[in-house]
Scaffold this motif. Structure first.
Motif, PDB file in Angstrom:
ATOM      1  N   VAL A   1      -5.046  57.988  53.335  1.00  0.00           N
ATOM      2  CA  VAL A   1      -4.703  56.840  53.727  1.00  0.00           C
ATOM      3  C   VAL A   1      -3.987  56.074  52.844  1.00  0.00           C
ATOM      4  CG1 VAL A   1      -5.294  54.836  54.635  1.00  0.00           C
ATOM      5  CG2 VAL A   1      -6.514  56.703  55.399  1.00  0.00           C
ATOM      6  N   ASN A   2      -4.335  56.180  51.627  1.00  0.00           N
ATOM      7  CA  ASN A   2      -3.565  55.550  50.426  1.00  0.00           C
ATOM      8  C   ASN A   2      -2.325  56.115  50.155  1.00  0.00           C
ATOM      9  OD1 ASN A   2      -5.639  53.936  49.958  1.00  0.00           O
ATOM     10  ND2 ASN A   2      -5.988  54.573  47.948  1.00  0.00           N
ATOM     11  N   LEU A   3      -2.143  57.454  50.579  1.00  0.00           N
ATOM     12  CA  LEU A   3      -0.838  58.087  50.254  1.00  0.00           C
ATOM     13  C   LEU A   3       0.135  57.803  51.389  1.00  0.00           C
ATOM     14  CD1 LEU A   3       0.712  60.007  48.666  1.00  0.00           C
ATOM     15  CD2 LEU A   3      -0.240  61.925  49.883  1.00  0.00           C
ATOM     16  N   LEU A   4      -0.429  57.597  52.449  1.00  0.00           N
ATOM     17  CA  LEU A   4       0.440  57.312  53.670  1.00  0.00           C
ATOM     18  C   LEU A   4       1.192  56.013  53.392  1.00  0.00           C
ATOM     19  CD1 LEU A   4      -1.473  58.841  56.485  1.00  0.00           C
ATOM     20  CD2 LEU A   4       0.781  59.605  55.393  1.00  0.00           C
ATOM     21  N   ILE A   5       0.080  54.975  52.903  1.00  0.00           N
ATOM     22  CA  ILE A   5       0.613  53.494  52.963  1.00  0.00           C
ATOM     23  C   ILE A   5       1.512  53.511  51.882  1.00  0.00           C
ATOM     24  CG2 ILE A   5      -0.133  51.234  52.299  1.00  0.00           C
ATOM     25  CD1 ILE A   5      -2.844  51.948  53.616  1.00  0.00           C
ATOM     26  N   HIS A   6       1.334  54.179  50.588  1.00  0.00           N
ATOM     27  CA  HIS A   6       2.365  54.162  49.554  1.00  0.00           C
ATOM     28  C   HIS A   6       3.742  54.695  49.837  1.00  0.00           C
ATOM     29  CE1 HIS A   6       3.588  54.397  45.602  1.00  0.00           C
ATOM     30  NE2 HIS A   6       3.895  55.770  45.435  1.00  0.00           N
ATOM     31  N   VAL A   7       3.803  55.774  50.988  1.00  0.00           N
ATOM     32  CA  VAL A   7       5.134  56.231  51.434  1.00  0.00           C
ATOM     33  C   VAL A   7       5.778  54.989  52.091  1.00  0.00           C
ATOM     34  CG1 VAL A   7       5.980  57.830  53.064  1.00  0.00           C
ATOM     35  CG2 VAL A   7       4.424  58.811  51.508  1.00  0.00           C
ATOM     36  N   VAL A   8       4.863  54.430  52.949  1.00  0.00           N
ATOM     37  CA  VAL A   8       5.482  53.316  53.731  1.00  0.00           C
ATOM     38  C   VAL A   8       5.959  52.333  52.707  1.00  0.00           C
ATOM     39  CG1 VAL A   8       4.971  51.264  54.969  1.00  0.00           C
ATOM     40  CG2 VAL A   8       4.087  53.558  55.809  1.00  0.00           C
ATOM     41  N   ASN A   9       5.225  52.107  51.587  1.00  0.00           N
ATOM     42  CA  ASN A   9       5.805  51.112  50.591  1.00  0.00           C
ATOM     43  C   ASN A   9       7.062  51.353  49.997  1.00  0.00           C
ATOM     44  OD1 ASN A   9       3.410  49.262  51.219  1.00  0.00           O
ATOM     45  ND2 ASN A   9       2.286  50.132  49.527  1.00  0.00           N
ATOM     46  N   VAL A  10       7.194  52.667  49.760  1.00  0.00           N
ATOM     47  CA  VAL A  10       8.604  53.102  49.114  1.00  0.00           C
ATOM     48  C   VAL A  10       9.707  52.920  50.089  1.00  0.00           C
ATOM     49  CG1 VAL A  10       9.684  55.122  48.334  1.00  0.00           C
ATOM     50  CG2 VAL A  10       7.182  54.898  47.475  1.00  0.00           C
ATOM     51  N   LEU A  11       9.382  53.165  51.447  1.00  0.00           N
ATOM     52  CA  LEU A  11      10.368  52.861  52.104  1.00  0.00           C
ATOM     53  C   LEU A  11      10.790  51.510  52.386  1.00  0.00           C
ATOM     54  CD1 LEU A  11       9.598  55.713  54.825  1.00  0.00           C
ATOM     55  CD2 LEU A  11      11.154  56.001  53.321  1.00  0.00           C
ATOM     56  N   LEU A  12       9.664  50.799  52.696  1.00  0.00           N
ATOM     57  CA  LEU A  12       9.835  49.263  52.436  1.00  0.00           C
ATOM     58  C   LEU A  12      10.599  48.565  51.194  1.00  0.00           C
ATOM     59  CD1 LEU A  12       6.351  47.815  54.040  1.00  0.00           C
ATOM     60  CD2 LEU A  12       8.636  47.842  55.003  1.00  0.00           C
ATOM     61  N   LEU A  13      10.238  49.008  50.121  1.00  0.00           N
ATOM     62  CA  LEU A  13      11.013  48.681  48.839  1.00  0.00           C
ATOM     63  C   LEU A  13      12.356  49.041  49.140  1.00  0.00           C
ATOM     64  CD1 LEU A  13      10.852  47.232  46.209  1.00  0.00           C
ATOM     65  CD2 LEU A  13      10.093  49.559  45.192  1.00  0.00           C
ATOM     66  N   PHE A  14      12.779  50.394  49.360  1.00  0.00           N
ATOM     67  CA  PHE A  14      14.061  50.711  49.560  1.00  0.00           C
ATOM     68  C   PHE A  14      14.813  50.117  50.592  1.00  0.00           C
ATOM     69  CE2 PHE A  14      17.254  53.101  52.270  1.00  0.00           C
ATOM     70  CZ  PHE A  14      18.162  53.331  50.972  1.00  0.00           C
ATOM     71  N   GLY A  15      14.175  49.751  51.604  1.00  0.00           N
ATOM     72  CA  GLY A  15      14.904  48.996  52.605  1.00  0.00           C
ATOM     73  C   GLY A  15      15.296  47.561  52.256  1.00  0.00           C
TER      74      GLY A  15
ATOM     75  N   VAL B   1      15.374  52.548  42.357  1.00  0.00           N
ATOM     76  CA  VAL B   1      14.190  51.656  42.153  1.00  0.00           C
ATOM     77  C   VAL B   1      13.110  52.215  43.196  1.00  0.00           C
ATOM     78  CG1 VAL B   1      13.372  49.331  42.228  1.00  0.00           C
ATOM     79  CG2 VAL B   1      15.444  49.758  41.414  1.00  0.00           C
ATOM     80  N   ALA B   2      13.289  52.395  44.236  1.00  0.00           N
ATOM     81  CA  ALA B   2      12.370  53.334  45.088  1.00  0.00           C
ATOM     82  C   ALA B   2      11.577  54.572  44.678  1.00  0.00           C
ATOM     83  CB  ALA B   2      12.811  53.271  46.520  1.00  0.00           C
ATOM     84  N   ALA B   3      12.650  55.116  44.229  1.00  0.00           N
ATOM     85  CA  ALA B   3      11.968  56.493  43.567  1.00  0.00           C
ATOM     86  C   ALA B   3      11.267  56.368  42.274  1.00  0.00           C
ATOM     87  CB  ALA B   3      13.076  57.307  43.331  1.00  0.00           C
ATOM     88  N   LEU B   4      11.492  55.366  41.378  1.00  0.00           N
ATOM     89  CA  LEU B   4      10.883  54.956  40.253  1.00  0.00           C
ATOM     90  C   LEU B   4       9.197  54.385  40.649  1.00  0.00           C
ATOM     91  CD1 LEU B   4      10.797  54.932  37.128  1.00  0.00           C
ATOM     92  CD2 LEU B   4      11.892  52.539  37.138  1.00  0.00           C
ATOM     93  N   PHE B   5       9.697  53.554  41.661  1.00  0.00           N
ATOM     94  CA  PHE B   5       8.222  53.020  42.177  1.00  0.00           C
ATOM     95  C   PHE B   5       7.091  53.966  42.849  1.00  0.00           C
ATOM     96  CE2 PHE B   5       5.853  51.338  45.994  1.00  0.00           C
ATOM     97  CZ  PHE B   5       5.070  50.349  45.231  1.00  0.00           C
ATOM     98  N   ALA B   6       7.896  55.071  43.400  1.00  0.00           N
ATOM     99  CA  ALA B   6       7.272  56.228  43.891  1.00  0.00           C
ATOM    100  C   ALA B   6       6.376  57.065  43.307  1.00  0.00           C
ATOM    101  CB  ALA B   6       8.001  56.854  45.073  1.00  0.00           C
ATOM    102  N   ILE B   7       6.895  57.332  41.820  1.00  0.00           N
ATOM    103  CA  ILE B   7       6.306  58.208  41.087  1.00  0.00           C
ATOM    104  C   ILE B   7       5.742  57.667  39.606  1.00  0.00           C
ATOM    105  CG2 ILE B   7       7.863  60.149  41.736  1.00  0.00           C
ATOM    106  CD1 ILE B   7       9.596  59.514  39.259  1.00  0.00           C
ATOM    107  N   HIS B   8       6.043  56.251  39.475  1.00  0.00           N
ATOM    108  CA  HIS B   8       5.553  55.621  38.305  1.00  0.00           C
ATOM    109  C   HIS B   8       3.980  55.715  38.296  1.00  0.00           C
ATOM    110  CE1 HIS B   8       5.027  52.880  34.904  1.00  0.00           C
ATOM    111  NE2 HIS B   8       6.429  52.878  34.688  1.00  0.00           N
ATOM    112  N   PRO B   9       3.557  56.074  37.058  1.00  0.00           N
ATOM    113  CA  PRO B   9       1.935  56.260  36.840  1.00  0.00           C
ATOM    114  C   PRO B   9       1.239  54.955  37.150  1.00  0.00           C
ATOM    115  CG  PRO B   9       3.007  57.538  35.135  1.00  0.00           C
ATOM    116  CD  PRO B   9       4.001  56.817  35.819  1.00  0.00           C
ATOM    117  N   MET B  10       1.940  53.840  36.897  1.00  0.00           N
ATOM    118  CA  MET B  10       1.018  52.621  37.049  1.00  0.00           C
ATOM    119  C   MET B  10       0.812  52.216  38.593  1.00  0.00           C
ATOM    120  SD  MET B  10       2.403  50.193  33.956  1.00  0.00           S
ATOM    121  CE  MET B  10       0.902  49.187  34.311  1.00  0.00           C
TER     122      MET B  10
END
Length: 228
Positions: free
Chosen positions: A1-15, A30-39
């Protein structure tokens, strides 16, 4: 569930960034960096941090709706943004600073801020601030009741101030170089003076750059203030 929400967040951030700046390339970076940044990935990996990824979704939705209101003036969008922000605070009070970020958005990239209208734009944030204040009071009361907040005798003001300064410096450094991450960063009452001083200098230097408002680089000022 967390992963699915994170994918949505990445798309929302890009948009959101693409909508605000009309620049797809930097938005994707920026969205790609957000998607993979360890923090960010830390929260995705922890089951207990559903509140973190969910509050991020509501943060991004609030910003998205507010941007629509800023350009159209539709009061329905404005109050919808306030409602979504309230839901985000109920997910996690971490997003309590969003009203200040919206004010930064008025400066850039919405370009709504001028010498004559800053008071109106500040008043525009009043409902957001009221909701944030209510959330802060509830959070303080519940954490105090649960024994999470220590007394001033246990944690003196000076030690707390030093911890705040070093925490800012630590999180900024980990954004650039995410090393030695942990699930818990315990309070340290014996922080070395050099560490406190170095963190304070870093914060002051970044704040100075932001205050200078580099010509043609308003995005830099906004990003620095957002980080600090």
């Amino acid at each position: 569930v967390n992963l699915l929400i994170h994918v949505v967040n990445v798309l929302l951030l890009f948009g959101l960034i693409a909508r605000l700046t009309a620049r797809a390339g930097p938005s994707a970076f920026v969205a790609a960096l957000f998607a993979i940044h360890p923090m960010h990935v830390e929260s995705v990996a922890w089951i207990a941090e559903l509140k973190d990824v969910l509050s991020t979704t509501l943060w991004l939705l609030t910003a998205w709706i507010y941007a629509g209101y800023a350009r159209s003036g539709a009061r329905r969008s404005y109050w919808l943004a306030v409602a979504v922000y309230a839901a985000g605070l109920m997910a996690k009070p971490m997003i309590v600073t969003l009203p200040a970020i919206l004010f930064l958005f008025d400066f850039w990239p919405l370009n709504r801020l001028s010498a004559g209208n800053w008071r109106r734009l500040a008043a525009d944030k009043a409902p957001f601030l009221a909701v944030a204040a209510a959330s802060a009071v509830v959070t303080l009361l519940t954490t105090a009741y649960g024994g999470v907040v220590g007394s001033v005798t246990q944690y003196p003001i000076g030690d707390r101030a030093a911890n705040v300064i070093v925490s800012y410096g630590t999180y900024i450094s980990k954004m650039v170089w995410p090393d030695s991450l942990a699930c818990l960063y315990p309070f340290d009452a014996n922080l070395p003076a050099w560490q406190v001083g170095a963190s304070a200098l870093a914060i002051l230097a970044l704040s100075g750059i932001a205050a200078a408002k580099p010509k043609g680089r308003h995005f830099l000022a906004v990003c620095i203030v957002h980080v600090v």
